[in-house]
Every structure is written in C-alpha cells, then in structure tokens.
Design an enzyme around this catalytic site. Structure first.
Site, PDB file in Angstrom:
ATOM      1  N   LYS A 103       3.444  70.023  79.507  1.00 55.32           N
ATOM      2  CA  LYS A 103       3.929  69.461  78.244  1.00 55.32           C
ATOM      3  C   LYS A 103       2.992  69.910  77.130  1.00 55.32           C
ATOM      4  CE  LYS A 103       7.077  67.018  76.221  1.00 55.32           C
ATOM      5  NZ  LYS A 103       8.489  67.424  76.324  1.00 55.32           N
ATOM      6  N   SER A 123      13.716  68.296  77.002  1.00 56.57           N
ATOM      7  CA  SER A 123      12.994  67.064  76.744  1.00 56.57           C
ATOM      8  C   SER A 123      13.980  65.963  76.333  1.00 56.57           C
ATOM      9  CB  SER A 123      11.908  67.285  75.688  1.00 56.57           C
ATOM     10  OG  SER A 123      10.846  66.386  75.877  1.00 56.57           O
TER      11      SER A 123
END
Length: 650
Positions: free
Chosen positions: A225, A427
């Site tokens: 991430k 996401s």
C-alpha cells in the site's frame, strides 16, 4: 353582563380605537440606499429574464430552421475527437450546456457516445466509411481504448466492406493504439509515431520534509500500500518496484499484442523497434515519417490536402464545403434517436473518480450522492437490474461503504447488480464492487489494492525553527492529541493504527465473503497490491473478463430480460433546466446562431483570462484525487483512513 360587553372589556372599547401614530420618516441616506438597491435588483432581474428569453428564442428559431437534412450516399463519418475518453462528462450540466450554446468545444469524449455512434453507423447505408482524426484526442486507459477499438472492429465487420481510415499530424502512444485498428493509417510527412512503453516516476519528499521539520506520519495496512510512500521515503521500496514491474509489463504486453495484431507485424517487433530506435532513425536520415513508414506503423505519408483529395476521389465531393461529403461526430450523435421511455430497463450507474464522503458532481464519486443514484434505480419499477460502471482509484472508506451498502440493499430487494470495471477499479473502487452478483473486468483493468492507509502530517520542527511556541490547557489528553504544531502523541498513533488495522480486517473479510474465500487467502493476494484484470481473474478477485456490453447483457440475463425487450438507461443527477431545454431542441438548433451567441457572451464576460491548459489539468487532478482530504483539512475528522491506490491508467 352580556357576551358582547365581556368582549369589549377584554379588548377595550370597540368604538374608540387608539389614534394611529404617524409613521416615522426614514432618513435621506436610508431612502437613497433603498432606491439604489431597488434599481440594482430590478436591473438584475431584467437582465436574467432577457437572457432566458433570448436563449429560448434562439433555441426555437434554430429548431425551426434546423430540420437535419437526410444524409446522402457516400457520406464519411469524421471522428475528430478532442479531450480525454471518459465514462461521463465532468463538470455541471449547466456549464456544458452554456458551452454548447456558445459553440465552444467540451474537450471531453464520452465512451458511451463513441460506441453508440459507431454501432449506428455500421448499419447506416449512407455512411460509407469512418475517418479518424486524433490529433486532439487525449485518450484514456487501456480498457476504455479497447472498448473503442472493439467498436471499430464491429463497424468493419457489420458494414460489408466499409473502411476505417486514420490520419494524424503525428501519433502519441494512446492515439496510435486506436489508429492502428484502421484499415489504412496515414500521417503527415513531418510527423512521428511516438511509442515509449509504460513507466512512472514519482517525487519523494522525505529529505525535503526533514529539512523543513515536517513529518508525514503515515500508517498503513498492506506492505504494497504505497499511496503515502512518497511522503516518508526518499525512493520506491522493493515492494513498490516489484508491484509496478508486474503491472506495467502485463499492460505493455496487452498493448503491443493488440497493435502488432492489427498492423500484421511480427511478434516483438515494437519492442525491438524501440530498443534500436536511435540506430533506425539515423539510417532513415533523421526522418521520423520515413522511419514510421519503414517500420510499417503507417501505410503512407500525406498532407491534409492530399488526404482530402483521396477522400473525394473515393467518395463524393460536397460543393457547399468544397471537400468530401462528411458528417461530424457530434452532428451524427445528435441525429440518433433517444431510447423510448416506458420500456423495462437495465440501469447504469457510473462510479468514476475519487471517492469522498458526501456530495460530488459528475466525474467524481460522493458517498451520499452516488448512493442516492443507486437508491433511485432500485426504487424505479421499470429498472430491473443495475450495472455499476467503476472507474475509480478509491478514496474515503466511509464514502465507499455508503455506496457498497446501497448496492447490498439493491440485491436484497431482488434486483441483480453487475459490476463492470473500466480503466481502474482499485482500493475503494474494489470495495464498492464487493456487493454485486458478478464482477466483469477488462484484461487491462487496474484493480485490487486491497489495503488501507492513514496520514496526519505534523510540522512541530518547522514551528520550532520559526521560534513559535505552542501551549494551552485541555480537559483530556485526546482534546489536543493531534495538532499539526505538536509532535505526534504515541497514544494517538496507536489509536489510529488500531483503526487502520480494523478497517483492513473489515476489507479483507468483505472481499472473502464476496469471493467465497477466506480472509487468510485474501490477505495473501491483498496487502495493497494492484493487479491487472487478467491477473485478478487468475487470483479469483473477479468473475470473468469481458466488455462493458458483456456486463449489460449479464445484468439483463440475471433479470430474465429477453434480448431486444429492454433499454439501457444511465441513472444520473438532474441535468438542470437549461440543459434540459437544449436537449429538448437538440444541438443542431444552435449551429446557425452560435457565432452571435459566442460574441455576445464574450462581451458579457469581459477580458478575464482562463488558466492555461496544463494548470487546469493539474487543478482538476488535485481536486479529484484529493477530494478525501477535505474532511481532514477542515477538521471534520481527527484523521482520515483511506482506501486509495497510487495508480492511474498509464
């Protein structure tokens, strides 16, 4: 005492009212300002009413004059496209309507319009061919460009010998991906085909922040991430480089295979050409046009007048415009009939852009506003199924959940939900996709990025360097736990870390439930890592690979709608009175009177200068991608947990 007497006692004598006091006379200054305001307000109302009457008159006159003459034989459909390829127009309907009235280009191309025009032209006997002029076309991600290409292939296959011709002053990588699908590709002799591959450079601010005395304070769940990575590192991590390489190599393979197949080039020839471009260009004497011809990227080099002469010889000359007989993209689009209301329908909700909590206009996703559109589709009795078209890198967790929950309620109400993934559905864009009966992605879709991060910068070092001191009283430690002027309180950092960890667990559990897997297996392929649609299919994150049309067919099938018995309708916010008025009369009604309107509105607006194009692009990008920062910067929340990927279609 009678009732009447009692009433008179209570209210006083009815026959002798108190004498009226003379009204207090206002001062001359107040009277003057009142008269001035009356004049200004009356003038404003008069101007607005005259403007409205003028627009209505223009539309009526133009509508009566237009009549859209029937196309003649051997008409060339010219796709002179300008701007990026989008799912829906960004900006308000009012702004676009006023642009249309003034005759200004919108500089956006809706994918749905391109598909509709090409599919209609394929069976139109008056349209003999398509001419692609892509000099001002900004393109889009590979999935949307592949939809464009598929429509071109349908045109060629269904039209019985109709050709697609492309011409450009030159071609960049996105433009050439579309142009390569043409039967014949031409370029100006001084042009170049600029193919460079995929790559991405990011700025990293750790050292600069250290010098300033600023800390990013990024907390994340998922080793891949990397959205906040530029703010706490000086270089990409090995995980970021690994993920980028896996993604970009796969996308480049899709690109080169498509172009090499369309141009009938040997496999690997594009890569070899790029590798040896310096030597090849030297051998061509520095002539980029000649190099493109030698590499068989184009079929010929023609100036614009030579192209015009060729098109006239193949088709028919239009004496009125002194060139070949043609119809422009927007003009042909305006001729197409609108779907008739009353039919049962598949509702399409577009989820495009960054995700924020509340309201957002077209081109962005607001948690409340997009949820309202889904609810509107669910409560419409004519809509039997919903397709959610996702083109989003994510954003606010809360906004994502509002959209996901509304889709969950739609499925519970008995209406099928099918997700169609466009250029990017990562996401938060993947979060909202979990409440569906089926997920269909393009092989080149960027998806995944199942991870969470939070960022809350502090500038205590900078404040100290400026000799500014901060102090005060609070009833609890949490009242001043996060202040940009103070160092991060470890207890607050632990609080945020726990929240981020909880959201990540919630995310992976939702994905596991949707994909009929386990949180442990999802965690192995999550960790914030992005995948192509094909890679996601191999890992069970999507159900199948396919197009936008495949998603509409799948939704109709799940709702048991027979082919040809339903229409597809976009569920969008109300377009406003002016836009509805223009839609009622049609864009052709404006053509004769656009120059006068443009001159008049320019006089009204004055000499105010617009931002240069690069600045407008940067402004739009910052406003879109950072929409989730609004709540944090306005201190609506002490910190922001975000499901957003640092990814855009290459």
């Amino acid at each position: 005492m009678s009732d009447t007497q009692e009433f008179q006692v209570a209210m006083g004598p009815a026959s002798t009212p108190p004498p009226d006091k003379p009204p207090k006379r206002r001062g001359w200054l107040r009277r003057s300002f009142g008269a001035l305001w009356w004049l200004v307000d009356g003038s404003r109302r008069l101007v607005l009413n005259l403007l409205f009457l003028l627009i209505v008159g223009v539309l009526l006159v133009g509508w009566l004059r237009s009549g859209a003459p029937k196309l003649q034989d051997k008409t060339v459909l010219v796709l002179r496209l300008a701007g990026p390829l989008v799912e829906q127009y960004a900006g308000s309907a009012r702004e676009r309507a006023l642009k249309q009235v003034r005759g200004e280009p919108d500089a956006q191309v809706q994918l749905r319009d391109v598909l509709r025009v090409l599919d209609a032209a394929a069976t139109d006997p008056q349209v003999s061919s398509v001419l692609l002029v892509l000099d001002d076309f900004a393109g889009g991600g590979l999935p949307n460009l592949r939809e464009f290409n598929a429509a071109l292939q349908r045109f060629k296959q269904a039209s019985g010998g109709k050709k697609v011709v492309a011409w450009g002053a030159g071609y960049n990588q996105r433009q050439y991906f579309v142009a390569a699908q043409a039967d014949e590709v031409y370029m100006h002799p001084m042009g170049a085909v600029y193919l460079e591959g995929y790559g991405n450079l990011r700025n990293y601010y750790r050292e600069a922040f250290d010098r300033l005395g600023v800390s990013a304070n990024v907390i994340r769940a998922g080793k891949y991430k990397n959205f906040g990575e530029p703010y706490f590192a000086n270089a990409p991590s090995k995980e970021t480089l690994e993920s980028d390489a896996f993604l970009y190599d796969a996308l480049w393979a899709i690109y080169t295979e498509s172009v090499e197949t369309a141009r009938k080039l040997p496999k690997g020839s594009l890569g070899q050409g790029i590798e040896n471009v310096a030597t090849l260009l030297q051998q061509a004497g520095g002539d980029t046009g000649k190099l493109a011809l030698q590499m068989k990227l184009v079929d010929g080099l023609k100036t614009q007048d030579e192209l015009r002469a060729m098109m006239i010889a193949r088709g028919a000359k239009d004496p009125a415009i002194k060139t070949f007989r043609q119809v422009q993209f927007n003009e042909y689009l305006a001729r197409l009939p609108q779907p008739m209301p009353g039919q049962q329908a598949v509702g399409i909700v577009v989820a495009e852009g960054s995700i924020s909590d509340g309201e957002a206009g077209p081109g962005a996703i607001g948690g409340r506003s997009t949820a309202d559109l889904i609810r509107q589709a669910r409560e419409d009795q004519q809509i039997k199924a919903i397709v959610l078209r996702v083109r989003s890198p994510g954003g606010s967790v809360f906004g994502s959940e509002l959209v996901r929950r509304e889709l969950e309620l739609t499925r519970a109400a008995g209406k099928p939900v099918v997700v169609s993934m466009g250029d990017v559905a990562a996401s938060g864009g993947y979060w909202i996709s979990t409440a569906s009966d089926e997920v269909i992605a393009d092989p080149a879709t960027i998806t995944g990025s199942i991870g969470v991060f939070a960022m809350f910068p502090t500038a205590d070092g900078l404040v100290s360097k400026l000799s500014v001191h901060t102090g005060g009283y609070a009833t609890t430690w949490l009242a001043n736990a996060y202040d940009i002027r103070k160092p991060m309180d470890p207890r607050f950092a632990a609080l945020v870390q726990g929240s981020v960890g909880h959201i990540y667990s919630d995310f992976t559990n939702r994905v596991a439930q949707a994909r009929k897997s386990t949180p442990e297996k999802i965690d192995e392929i999550a960790q914030g890592r992005v995948w192509t649609g094909a890679q996601a299919k191999e890992r069970g994150l999507v159900d199948r690979l396919g197009s936008f049309g495949d998603a509409i067919d799948a939704a109709a099938g799940r709702a048991k709608l027979a082919k040809g018995s339903y229409r597809s309708v976009y569920i969008e916010r109300d377009q406003g009175r002016l836009s509805r008025l223009i839609s009622l009369f049609g864009s052709q009604a404006l053509q004769a009177l656009q120059p006068a309107i443009a001159q008049w509105t320019q006089q009204l607006q004055g000499p105010a200068a617009a931002l240069p194009a690069p600045m407008r692009e940067l402004q739009g990008q910052l406003q879109g991608e950072m929409a989730w920062l609004n709540d944090l910067m306005e201190q609506r929340h002490p910190f922001a947990a975000v499901v957003h990927c640092l990814c855009t279609p290459p």
